[in-house]
Design an enzyme around this catalytic site. Structure first.
Site, short mmCIF file in Angstrom:
data_model
loop_
_atom_site.label_atom_id
_atom_site.label_comp_id
_atom_site.label_asym_id
_atom_site.label_seq_id
_atom_site.Cartn_x
_atom_site.Cartn_y
_atom_site.Cartn_z
N LYS A 171 0.83 -1.21 0.00
CA LYS A 171 0.00 0.00 0.00
C LYS A 171 0.86 1.26 0.00
O LYS A 171 0.40 2.33 -0.37
CB LYS A 171 -0.92 0.01 1.22
C1 PLP Z 1 -4.37 -4.69 0.70
C2 PLP Z 1 -3.57 -5.93 0.58
C3 PLP Z 1 -3.87 -6.90 -0.37
C4 PLP Z 1 -5.07 -6.80 -1.29
O1 PLP Z 1 -4.99 -5.72 -2.18
P1 PLP Z 1 -6.33 -5.20 -2.88
O2 PLP Z 1 -5.91 -4.01 -3.65
O3 PLP Z 1 -7.26 -4.86 -1.77
O4 PLP Z 1 -6.83 -6.31 -3.71
C5 PLP Z 1 -3.05 -8.01 -0.45
N1 PLP Z 1 -2.00 -8.17 0.38
C6 PLP Z 1 -1.68 -7.25 1.32
C7 PLP Z 1 -0.53 -7.51 2.21
C8 PLP Z 1 -2.45 -6.11 1.44
O5 PLP Z 1 -2.12 -5.20 2.38
#
Ligand code: PLP
Length: 502
Positions: free
Chosen positions: A118
């Protein structure tokens, strides 16, 4: 002439073509006034020479992609924003290294300040919001509302703390995030940050946030309060667009490493929750990137696996708490954008599906749309037991330490490569540092799990020889600054009280 140009540069709601906004206004608003998500009406209208990304640095690719998707910022401003967001902020200015683990291509997206993928988007979003505020002469304070399954919260706090003209409020499921994730959030410093646990799961938090947006809009709850709401979740296009970058970057690396020829199609396997990450890949394909298949990987909350297999999305099912909590999601918001794109902008269809989802918890897409899904998407899932086996096997056979989210994708990718995916390079997106989930990873490796999570990190470091990221190692001695926990029906009142606080 001028008018068409302005029109081409606008984004619109997935539910109503006449609700348009400039890209920068869409970033400020987070969500369209009718509850739809902002989207480019068509990718045909943007000019993007994707082959130029093959010889560009990651930061240059970021500028190119963001200029194409968010043109009203202007090239000069975008250059500055990208530099501020990323230069010297990640472990490497390459941002997202593509590494080999045995025969696997692993795209490491977790080399940012909070050790989660993120960071790639949430380092950029505050820059985009700040600039959009100036461009649109917005005087009100921007209140960023965020529901998190663990990682968005910390990455958003890191990006927005002490950013002038903003406040950030993060809601997380009190018992639905890892101990490290919780500590990361509750120790966050900054004069404009609020962190609050809710008694409920991530879907409750996300639904609560969406309801707050709707009520504020319909009942004018913020009138006279000199504040407007926005979102740091991937419903915000400013969050989604920066994620397009690493798909091009990974492809360029494969060409540079001689694993593919320019123009050859590759597969991407994406551990999925809210469908934002994988959708960004679909955007990249729309912008020219040669992709054969996107493989959507889920944990035991396999609502997406069923959707891609049957065409029916049905969230009426038990919610499982898993060792990959950031994917414990039953309502994948960004799927709405995929429906829009695959139906060639059929806003009536999207609206009716979303209405059904809201009222009945499920919907079924028409056959034509289902067939289109099948052209580009595959899906699979992996339960906790298989996930742990995958962590162990990957460590023993490939000397690679994967976090549980990445391991879900590794397993689903292996299944796919054995059957349909033979002979095509498959890029597995790695979304978190294993140290954020040290208890689960230690257990997977058959090691003892100490009660203290920092002790666990140290054991894991000794075993793997991979250093604990700085941000996690220094967490231990930080004081807890946020202790609020509320019921899910108290979220609105919480937000209003925090907005009134000076
Ligand atoms: C948010 C997240 C995901 C999923 O991503 P999306 O964009 O919500 O599909 C997968 N792995 C981790 C570690 C995350 O923080």
């Amino acid at each position: 002439m001028v008018q068409t140009e302005t029109k081409n540069k606008a984004v619109q709601s997935t539910r109503n073509a006449s609700l348009t906004a400039s890209p920068s206004m869409a970033v400020l608003q987070g969500i369209a006034p009718d509850g739809g998500l902002y989207i480019l009406p068509s990718f045909d209208s943007i000019s993007f020479d994707w082959e130029k990304t093959l010889s560009a640095t990651t930061l240059e690719i970021a500028e190119m992609v963001l200029n194409a998707l968010l043109p009203d910022y202007g090239k000069e401003a975008m250059h500055e924003l990208v530099e501020k967001a990323y230069r010297n902020k990640f472990e490497t200015d390459e941002l997202t290294p593509l590494v080999r683990a045995g025969e696997k291509n692993i795209l490491e997206l977790f080399r940012g300040p909070t050790s989660a993928f993120k960071d790639v988007a949430l380092s950029m979003l505050p820059q985009l919001v700040g600039r959009a505020r100036v461009m649109n002469d917005q005087k009100e304070e921007i209140v960023i509302l965020t529901a998190t399954s663990g990682d968005t919260g910390k990455a958003a706090l890191e990006g927005f703390h002490d950013v002038e003209g903003t406040k950030i409020i993060v809601f997380f499921p009190e018992n639905g995030v890892s101990a490290i994730q919780k500590k990361q959030m509750t120790t966050q410093e900054g004069g404009n940050v609020y962190v609050c646990g809710i008694n409920g799961n991530f879907d409750d938090a996300q639904t609560g946030v969406k309801e707050i947006f709707a009520r504020v809009r319909e009942e004018g709850l913020l009138e006279g309060k000199n504040a407007v709401l926005s979102s740091a979740n991937s419903i915000n296009i400013g969050r989604l667009c920066p994620q397009v970058v690493y798909y091009f970057k990974a492809y360029a690396d494969l060409v540079r490493q001689g694993r593919i020829q320019k123009g050859e199609a590759v597969n991407f396997t994406v551990p999925t929750g809210n469908f934002g990450d994988i959708l960004a890949g679909f955007f990249a394909m729309k912008m020219g990137l040669p992709v054969d298949k996107f493989i959507c990987a889920s944990n035991a909350n396999n609502v997406l696996t069923d959707f891609f297999k049957t065409g029916t999305y049905d969230k009426n099912r038990p919610f499982h708490q898993t060792i990959s909590p950031s994917m414990d999601i039953l309502v994948s918001s960004n799927l709405e954008r995929l429906l829009y794109l695959l139906s060639d902008g059929d806003t009536a269809l999207v609206s009716s599906c979303m209405k059904d989802l809201n009222e009945k918890g499920k919907y079924t897409v028409p056959k034509a749309l289902f067939d289109k899904m099948g052209e580009k998407f595959r899906a699979g899932f992996c339960d906790d037991k298989t996930c742990k086996e995958t962590i162990r096997k990957t460590f023993e056979e490939d000397s690679y330490l994967a976090d549980p989210h990445t391991a879900v994708a590794i397993h689903v990718a292996e299944e796919f490569d054995k059957s349909e995916g033979k002979g095509v390079q498959n890029v597995i997106l790695s979304t978190a540092s294993p140290y954020k989930f040290s208890a689960a990873v230690l257990e997977a490796l058959g090691m003892e799990v100490p009660a203290d999570e920092f002790e666990g990190m140290k054991l894991l470091e000794e075993k793997s020889g991979v250093k604990v990221p700085h941000g996690l190692a220094t967490l231990q001695n930080k004081p807890i600054l946020h202790r609020d926990v509320i019921e899910k029906n108290e979220m609105m009142a919480y937000v209003l009280s925090k907005i009134s606080e000076k």
